[in-house]
Design a protein around this motif. Sequence first.
Motif, mmCIF file in Angstrom:
data_model
loop_
_atom_site.group_PDB
_atom_site.id
_atom_site.type_symbol
_atom_site.label_atom_id
_atom_site.label_comp_id
_atom_site.label_asym_id
_atom_site.label_seq_id
_atom_site.Cartn_x
_atom_site.Cartn_y
_atom_site.Cartn_z
ATOM 1 N N TYR A 128 -1.407 -1.105 11.818
ATOM 2 C CA TYR A 128 -1.878 -0.887 10.462
ATOM 3 C C TYR A 128 -1.976 -2.218 9.738
ATOM 4 C CZ TYR A 128 -1.977 0.695 5.610
ATOM 5 O OH TYR A 128 -2.320 0.905 4.300
ATOM 6 N N ILE A 129 -3.143 -2.498 9.158
ATOM 7 C CA ILE A 129 -3.379 -3.727 8.411
ATOM 8 C C ILE A 129 -3.403 -3.374 6.926
ATOM 9 C CG2 ILE A 129 -4.893 -5.711 8.110
ATOM 10 C CD1 ILE A 129 -6.065 -5.055 10.856
ATOM 11 N N SER A 130 -2.624 -4.074 6.138
ATOM 12 C CA SER A 130 -2.546 -3.791 4.714
ATOM 13 C C SER A 130 -3.894 -4.041 4.051
ATOM 14 C CB SER A 130 -1.480 -4.668 4.053
ATOM 15 O OG SER A 130 -1.490 -4.472 2.653
ATOM 16 N N PRO A 131 -4.330 -3.179 3.134
ATOM 17 C CA PRO A 131 -5.602 -3.405 2.450
ATOM 18 C C PRO A 131 -5.575 -4.616 1.520
ATOM 19 C CG PRO A 131 -4.454 -1.539 1.498
ATOM 20 C CD PRO A 131 -3.685 -1.925 2.719
ATOM 21 N N TYR A 132 -4.374 -5.142 1.227
ATOM 22 C CA TYR A 132 -4.278 -6.320 0.353
ATOM 23 C C TYR A 132 -4.331 -7.622 1.139
ATOM 24 C CZ TYR A 132 -2.839 -2.810 -3.031
ATOM 25 O OH TYR A 132 -2.796 -1.711 -3.857
ATOM 26 N N GLU A 133 -4.564 -7.526 2.440
ATOM 27 C CA GLU A 133 -4.688 -8.710 3.286
ATOM 28 C C GLU A 133 -6.146 -8.917 3.661
ATOM 29 O OE1 GLU A 133 -2.236 -8.478 6.673
ATOM 30 O OE2 GLU A 133 -0.352 -8.298 5.562
ATOM 31 N N ASP A 134 -6.452 -10.135 4.064
ATOM 32 C CA ASP A 134 -7.790 -10.465 4.528
ATOM 33 C C ASP A 134 -7.887 -10.113 6.007
ATOM 34 O OD1 ASP A 134 -10.315 -11.338 4.850
ATOM 35 O OD2 ASP A 134 -9.906 -13.475 4.488
ATOM 36 N N ALA A 135 -8.829 -9.259 6.339
ATOM 37 C CA ALA A 135 -8.947 -8.746 7.711
ATOM 38 C C ALA A 135 -10.004 -9.478 8.516
ATOM 39 C CB ALA A 135 -9.269 -7.265 7.676
ATOM 40 N N SER A 147 0.834 -1.206 0.000
ATOM 41 C CA SER A 147 0.000 0.000 0.000
ATOM 42 C C SER A 147 0.868 1.255 0.000
ATOM 43 C CB SER A 147 -0.928 -0.010 1.212
ATOM 44 O OG SER A 147 -0.171 0.088 2.406
ATOM 45 N N GLU A 148 0.222 2.389 -0.270
ATOM 46 C CA GLU A 148 0.921 3.667 -0.278
ATOM 47 C C GLU A 148 1.393 4.049 1.116
ATOM 48 O OE1 GLU A 148 2.504 7.057 -2.116
ATOM 49 O OE2 GLU A 148 1.661 5.206 -2.961
ATOM 50 N N MET A 149 0.610 3.736 2.142
ATOM 51 C CA MET A 149 1.010 4.052 3.512
ATOM 52 C C MET A 149 2.255 3.257 3.915
ATOM 53 S SD MET A 149 -1.049 6.350 4.783
ATOM 54 C CE MET A 149 -0.742 6.130 6.524
ATOM 55 N N GLU A 150 2.331 1.994 3.546
ATOM 56 C CA GLU A 150 3.510 1.185 3.865
ATOM 57 C C GLU A 150 4.732 1.671 3.086
ATOM 58 O OE1 GLU A 150 1.496 -3.156 4.905
ATOM 59 O OE2 GLU A 150 2.006 -2.658 2.815
ATOM 60 N N ARG A 151 4.533 2.089 1.851
ATOM 61 C CA ARG A 151 5.659 2.574 1.049
ATOM 62 C C ARG A 151 6.241 3.852 1.645
ATOM 63 N NH1 ARG A 151 3.029 2.660 -3.182
ATOM 64 N NH2 ARG A 151 3.457 0.520 -3.862
ATOM 65 N N LYS A 152 5.380 4.758 2.111
ATOM 66 C CA LYS A 152 5.870 5.987 2.728
ATOM 67 C C LYS A 152 6.537 5.705 4.078
ATOM 68 C CE LYS A 152 2.550 9.159 0.619
ATOM 69 N NZ LYS A 152 1.438 10.135 0.852
ATOM 70 N N ALA A 153 6.018 4.735 4.834
ATOM 71 C CA ALA A 153 6.617 4.408 6.140
ATOM 72 C C ALA A 153 8.016 3.819 5.967
ATOM 73 C CB ALA A 153 5.720 3.431 6.884
ATOM 74 N N ARG A 154 8.238 3.073 4.900
ATOM 75 C CA ARG A 154 9.560 2.494 4.661
ATOM 76 C C ARG A 154 10.567 3.548 4.222
ATOM 77 N NH1 ARG A 154 7.796 -3.002 1.292
ATOM 78 N NH2 ARG A 154 6.763 -4.054 3.065
ATOM 79 N N LYS A 155 10.076 4.651 3.622
ATOM 80 C CA LYS A 155 10.981 5.706 3.158
ATOM 81 C C LYS A 155 11.314 6.714 4.243
ATOM 82 C CE LYS A 155 9.509 5.544 -1.678
ATOM 83 N NZ LYS A 155 8.917 6.329 -2.816
ATOM 84 N N GLU A 156 10.658 6.639 5.394
ATOM 85 C CA GLU A 156 10.941 7.593 6.463
ATOM 86 C C GLU A 156 12.337 7.351 7.026
ATOM 87 O OE1 GLU A 156 7.997 7.500 9.444
ATOM 88 O OE2 GLU A 156 6.376 8.229 8.123
ATOM 89 N N PRO A 157 13.125 8.425 7.155
ATOM 90 C CA PRO A 157 14.486 8.233 7.687
ATOM 91 C C PRO A 157 14.475 7.914 9.179
ATOM 92 C CG PRO A 157 14.022 10.572 7.356
ATOM 93 C CD PRO A 157 12.850 9.827 6.802
ATOM 94 N N GLY A 158 15.370 7.055 9.579
ATOM 95 C CA GLY A 158 15.511 6.695 10.985
ATOM 96 C C GLY A 158 14.409 5.787 11.496
ATOM 97 N N ARG A 159 13.698 5.131 10.605
ATOM 98 C CA ARG A 159 12.619 4.229 11.037
ATOM 99 C C ARG A 159 12.643 2.981 10.172
ATOM 100 N NH1 ARG A 159 6.080 5.517 11.066
ATOM 101 N NH2 ARG A 159 5.430 3.486 11.897
ATOM 102 N N SER A 160 12.689 1.839 10.809
ATOM 103 C CA SER A 160 12.628 0.558 10.114
ATOM 104 C C SER A 160 11.238 -0.023 10.307
ATOM 105 C CB SER A 160 13.687 -0.405 10.658
ATOM 106 O OG SER A 160 13.497 -0.594 12.048
#
Length: 349
Positions: free
Chosen positions: A117-124, A69-82
């Motif tokens: 955060y639950i990915s929208p591509y997963e079954d919830a 998702s877009e939210m996960e992609r932005k979270a991975r690009k944040e500096p100092g955060r894994s």
Amino acid sequence: MLTNIKKLPIKLIDQLRWDLGLPQDYVKGLVVDYPDYFEVSPMRIVNEEEEQEVLGLEVVCWIDELGVSEMERKARKEPGRSYVKGMPIGFPMEFSRGFDMEKKVKRWVDDWQKLPYISPYEDACIWIPRAEKWTVAVLHEFLNLLISKKTEKDNILCVGDQLGLRSRFRRALVNHPGIFYLSNKIRTHTAVLREGYKRDLLVEKHPLMGMRYQYIHLMNKGKEQVQSSGASSSSSARRQGTSDAKLEEEKGEFLGSEVEESGEDENGYDSNVSDDEEEDEDEDEKNVPNRRAVGGESRASSRIRSRESSRSPPRKNFKGSYSDRSENNLSMVSRRREPCNRRGNGLRA
């Protein structure tokens, strides 16, 4: 890829074709060019409590890189955060000017943002307590897939019917005004992703949206030119009418002054010419006092003929015929010549 069966009706995709930026013949073009990814197959849907068999577009090959998702992609690009899958991610929120939130609601929103955060591509289905945040994530991801970051509310509800989330989508649009914005312009309800816009402009402009904006600007410019040309033509027509009226008025004044300067009376005589001729006649009579009556009458008749030949033609505004004018001339000249006849007999005036 957002659906459980990885398939959507082609009729629904046609309804979203403009928002997705797809060409008109995407089925014959894109789908045929990528047979390893897409396939057109029949599917059954429930429409008004009746099952119907329609054609649907199915994802044949699942790609893990595209299932982010877009939210996960932005979270991975944040500096100092894994970022690790399942960590809490807060949705960016922006409220309208003057929006006041109660303390109780603000506390609930802060606690809700701290949920995983639950990915929208997963079954919830197994995340029942966190299903609301997953619903917001699905709607957020769907609006991010659109090139304009917005669509009509009816389109969202149609997608919710296929996902089984129609009522949840409606509640998400109402309960989260900081994430989604509902616009009601031209009697159309439009759902807008707030983080996609900044002061009415797209933050990340798609190339296709740039072409659309240029086309709209060109159409507005042509419309303004047509309106300006129409206004100028109407103003020129008004000016032309005013100038024509002034010309007619000046022409009338000129004709009236010409008639006055010519010195003609009601019968068509030129007063200036007649006065000059009378003076000449008086001088001739003084120089030749002993002229006979017969000679005077012959000179009078010759002068009448010369006067008639030198007189200007009758004007259009003269009342009466030309013969009437000649008779009047003769009568007036004969009256003027009476003193001359008396002088010819030896009488002085």
